[in-house]
Design an enzyme around this catalytic site. Structure first.
Site, short mmCIF file in Angstrom:
data_model
loop_
_atom_site.label_atom_id
_atom_site.label_comp_id
_atom_site.label_asym_id
_atom_site.label_seq_id
_atom_site.Cartn_x
_atom_site.Cartn_y
_atom_site.Cartn_z
N ASP A 138 37.93 46.65 44.87
CA ASP A 138 37.19 45.84 43.91
C ASP A 138 35.71 45.91 44.25
O ASP A 138 35.31 45.71 45.41
CB ASP A 138 37.68 44.39 43.96
CG ASP A 138 37.34 43.63 42.68
OD1 ASP A 138 37.18 44.30 41.64
OD2 ASP A 138 37.26 42.39 42.72
N HIS A 145 26.03 38.80 37.87
CA HIS A 145 27.00 37.99 38.62
C HIS A 145 26.56 37.84 40.07
O HIS A 145 26.58 36.73 40.63
CB HIS A 145 28.38 38.65 38.56
CG HIS A 145 29.42 37.98 39.39
ND1 HIS A 145 29.91 36.72 39.12
CD2 HIS A 145 30.07 38.39 40.52
CE1 HIS A 145 30.81 36.38 40.02
NE2 HIS A 145 30.93 37.39 40.89
N GLU A 210 38.09 35.89 37.12
CA GLU A 210 36.94 36.80 37.12
C GLU A 210 37.18 37.87 36.06
O GLU A 210 38.18 38.58 36.09
CB GLU A 210 36.73 37.44 38.49
CG GLU A 210 36.33 36.42 39.56
CD GLU A 210 35.71 37.05 40.79
OE1 GLU A 210 35.26 38.22 40.72
OE2 GLU A 210 35.66 36.37 41.83
N GLU A 212 36.85 41.16 34.52
CA GLU A 212 36.54 42.50 35.02
C GLU A 212 37.21 43.57 34.16
O GLU A 212 38.11 43.29 33.37
CB GLU A 212 37.03 42.67 36.46
CG GLU A 212 36.49 41.65 37.44
CD GLU A 212 36.77 42.02 38.89
OE1 GLU A 212 36.99 43.23 39.16
OE2 GLU A 212 36.77 41.12 39.74
N ASP A 244 40.62 39.12 38.31
CA ASP A 244 40.65 39.00 39.77
C ASP A 244 40.61 37.51 40.12
O ASP A 244 39.57 36.95 40.44
CB ASP A 244 39.44 39.73 40.35
CG ASP A 244 39.37 39.64 41.86
OD1 ASP A 244 40.43 39.56 42.50
OD2 ASP A 244 38.24 39.64 42.41
N ARG A 248 38.18 29.64 45.26
CA ARG A 248 36.79 29.65 45.68
C ARG A 248 36.52 28.97 47.02
O ARG A 248 35.74 29.47 47.82
CB ARG A 248 35.93 29.01 44.58
CG ARG A 248 35.88 29.79 43.28
CD ARG A 248 35.36 31.19 43.48
NE ARG A 248 35.15 31.88 42.20
CZ ARG A 248 34.81 33.14 42.09
NH1 ARG A 248 34.65 33.88 43.18
NH2 ARG A 248 34.63 33.69 40.90
N GLN A 251 37.83 31.13 49.72
CA GLN A 251 36.93 32.27 49.88
C GLN A 251 35.69 31.88 50.69
O GLN A 251 35.25 32.62 51.58
CB GLN A 251 36.51 32.79 48.50
CG GLN A 251 35.62 34.02 48.53
CD GLN A 251 35.30 34.52 47.13
OE1 GLN A 251 35.80 34.00 46.13
NE2 GLN A 251 34.45 35.53 47.04
N LYS A 264 42.01 35.96 47.41
CA LYS A 264 42.16 36.87 46.27
C LYS A 264 43.45 37.68 46.27
O LYS A 264 43.75 38.34 45.28
CB LYS A 264 40.97 37.84 46.22
CG LYS A 264 39.65 37.19 45.80
CD LYS A 264 38.52 38.20 45.85
CE LYS A 264 37.22 37.60 45.37
NZ LYS A 264 37.16 37.47 43.90
N THR A 268 46.54 39.48 40.89
CA THR A 268 45.55 40.20 40.10
C THR A 268 46.26 40.65 38.84
O THR A 268 47.35 41.24 38.93
CB THR A 268 44.98 41.41 40.85
OG1 THR A 268 44.41 40.99 42.09
CG2 THR A 268 43.92 42.12 40.03
N GLU A 384 30.30 30.40 37.89
CA GLU A 384 28.98 30.48 37.27
C GLU A 384 28.83 29.51 36.11
O GLU A 384 27.81 28.82 35.98
CB GLU A 384 28.73 31.90 36.78
CG GLU A 384 28.75 32.95 37.88
CD GLU A 384 28.91 34.34 37.30
OE1 GLU A 384 27.89 34.95 36.94
OE2 GLU A 384 30.06 34.83 37.21
#
Length: 442
Positions: A138, A145, A210, A212, A244, A248, A251, A264, A268, A384
């Site tokens: 990834d 971002h 996420e 992607e 993904d 948080r 992480q 993560k 997926t 975000e």
């Protein structure tokens, strides 16, 4: 680069009526590849192509003998339970099969009845991953971002000094990649609560998506070989949507010094159809970056990339909560963005991945990283959109929503549009959050 030909001609119509709908994701000009079997059956998985509201069974088509020569030999590999062997044949073989199918599905095809016998309603099939994914990398290819997230944690230096020089990536977990629609349980993980001196184990409270794109490798390279950037197109089979999912706070606690791990690797999600670079050819754009930024190193630069290295792919993420579903409310659009904003092109990702001699193999997956755009409403994650949870979203019913709740369904869509060409889409990438599996002693 792919040359535009009659398979991109917007005036060509299919005898599959739904493929002629201007809003379909799957007109005859698209013809993405996937792996299916009839829902509720124990049939063998086999390759397929999406056309309108139908699915063309490529194993059944191979048995008809309608496709011969090199295209017929390549089509035979599509009868297998994954597309890896077919993908390994390279871009030319994929183009030959796509062209043969294009001719068989167009209006006025004399063998129509024999082709119709190979069609299955899209509603009647179940999907598998289109390829056996041996490895997954990834990347972090969106500067918008990276800047937005970096600003939350490093306001004085949102971007690390290496960002504009090197495509940043990490090795992900292949075993937990699933095909849409994927349902997964809220993950457990360690986190350090605000003000605490010791971590705790528990269900993530800051579950995020996420937005992607996934890049599937076709023809690989041997260990010790490099893929020159000018040849990257020949090694990419196609693209799909990728979610993904991220925990948080897990992480934040674990990512230094080696990057994401349990935050993560629990799930997926990929969309089931692989849109070929050939189908995307009309939507290629010049790849650019601000003149004040450093020029890429030589191995990351080529005239082909500067001229047409970007792709104009619209991206959208929507949310459906359990409450919305119960009352039949329409999903809420979280954000829209576009892959043309990506700081690094897919060709640069492939070239960088192999510059040290790393061998990519058919079916390997490269994620682009979250594809956020320059505007606030083009953010590709809740991290975000909610400023790290400090500014929850206000949904149409007036309720507030921060990170993902149990029962939430996140759906991605992507499509390309350009005057003079048919709109083509990627299908849906759907994921649902299930409650955590209880653990007795957290």
């Amino acid at each position: 680069m792919t040359v535009l030909d009659e398979t991109h001609d917007a005036s060509t119509r299919s005898f599959v009526a739904a493929a002629n709908d201007p809003q379909t994701d799957f007109p005859i000009q698209n013809l993405p590849f996937g792996v299916v079997r009839r829902r509720g059956s124990d049939e063998s998985w086999r390759g397929a192509i999406a056309i309108g509201d139908q699915v063309l069974d490529l194993a059944a088509l191979a048995r008809t003998g309608l496709v011969s020569g090199p295209a017929g030999a390549a089509l035979a590999r599509c009868a297998e339970s994954t597309l890896n062997a077919f993908m390994a044949l390279g871009a030319t073989a994929a183009s030959q099969v796509r062209r043969a199918v294009f001719e068989l599905l167009r209006e006025g095809q004399p063998a129509r009845e024999r082709v119709v016998a190979c069609l299955i309603s899209a509603a009647a099939v179940k999907h598998a991953l289109p390829a056996s994914i041996g490895d997954y990398t990834d990347f972090y290819a969106s500067i918008h971002h990276a800047t937005s997230v970096g600003r939350m944690f490093r306001p004085d230096q949102p971007l690390m000094p290496n960002y504009k020089w090197v495509p940043i990536g990490y090795h992900g977990r292949a075993s937990s990649i699933g095909v849409s629609p994927q349902r997964f349980h809220r993950p457990l993980g360690q986190r350090l609560p605000p003000g605490a001196t010791e971590p705790v184990l528990g269900p993530t409270q800051r579950l995020d998506y996420e937005l992607e794109l996934g890049i599937l490798i076709g023809r690989g390279n041997a260990l010790g070989e490099r893929v020159p950037i000018a040849q990257a197109d020949e090694h990419v089979f196609g693209m799909c949507l990728l979610n993904d999912w991220s925990a948080r706070e897990v992480q934040a606690w674990e990512y230094q010094p080696l990057g994401p791990f349990l935050a993560k690797n629990f799930a997926t999600t990929l969309s089931p159809w692989l849109v070929t670079l050939e189908a995307l050819a009309p939507f290629r754009l010049p790849w650019t970056r601000p003149s004040s930024d450093p020029a890429p190193l030589r191995y990351l630069d080529a005239p082909q990339v500067r001229g047409a290295g970007a792709i104009d792919i619209n991206l959208e993420a929507t949310l459906e909560t359990a409450a919305m579903r119960a009352r039949g409310a329409a999903p809420y659009t979280l954000s829209r963005s576009n892959f043309r904003h990506s700081y690094w092109s897919f060709a640069q990702l492939v070239a960088h991945h192999t510059v040290n001699g790393c061998n990519l193999q058919p079916g390997d997956l490269l994620g682009t990283g979250t594809q956020s755009g320059p505007a606030d409403d083009e953010a590709g994650s809740l991290l975000e959109l909610t400023s790290g949870g400090k500014r929850p979203l206000t949904l149409p019913d007036g309720s507030m929503h921060g990170f993902l709740d149990d029962g939430d369904v996140v759906t991605f869509h992507a499509w390309c549009e350009r005057e003079g060409y048919r709109r083509i889409g990627f299908g849906a990438c759907v994921g649902e959050v299930l409650p955590v599996v209880p653990l007795d002693d957290w």
